[in-house]
Motif scaffolding. Structure first.
Motif: not given
Ligand code: ZN
Length: 99
Positions: A94, A37, A35, A96, A33, A4-7
């Motif tokens: 990710v 993708h 997020a 957005n 989290c 995961c790019k966030d967590c």
């Protein structure tokens, strides 16, 4: 395996594998989290090299049978085993939009 790019939590093999078969625009949502993708366009080429290409090569050069249906069936088996490896090489970005 992609994280995961966030967590930084690793996606599970089954999560990625399921999304592979839903098509290239499918989302992977991080179970930790949340997020979102999206599959990268290059995953289509990974898929071609690991699934389609081995099938074609096998059916053309390595089939143990002259029977067309047997060759196709074995080719599908080869492609299936190739597809099991695709989650290790797939990458995601990710997403957005719509968040
Ligand atoms: Zn996450």
């Amino acid at each position: 395996m992609q994280k995961c790019k966030d967590c930084n939590e690793k996606f599970s093999w089954s999560t990625v594998y399921r999304s592979v078969w839903k098509g290239r625009d499918d989302l992977i949502i991080c179970e930790t989290c949340g997020a979102r993708h999206r599959s990268n366009i290059r995953n289509r080429f990974v898929n071609t090299f690991l699934v389609i290409l081995p099938m074609i090569i096998f059916m053309n050069y390595f089939s143990p049978s002259d029977n067309f249906l047997v060759t196709i069936a074995l080719g599908i088996v080869v492609g299936f085993f190739g597809s099991l490896l695709t989650p290790f090489l797939y990458t995601y970005r990710v997403d957005n939009e719509n968040t």
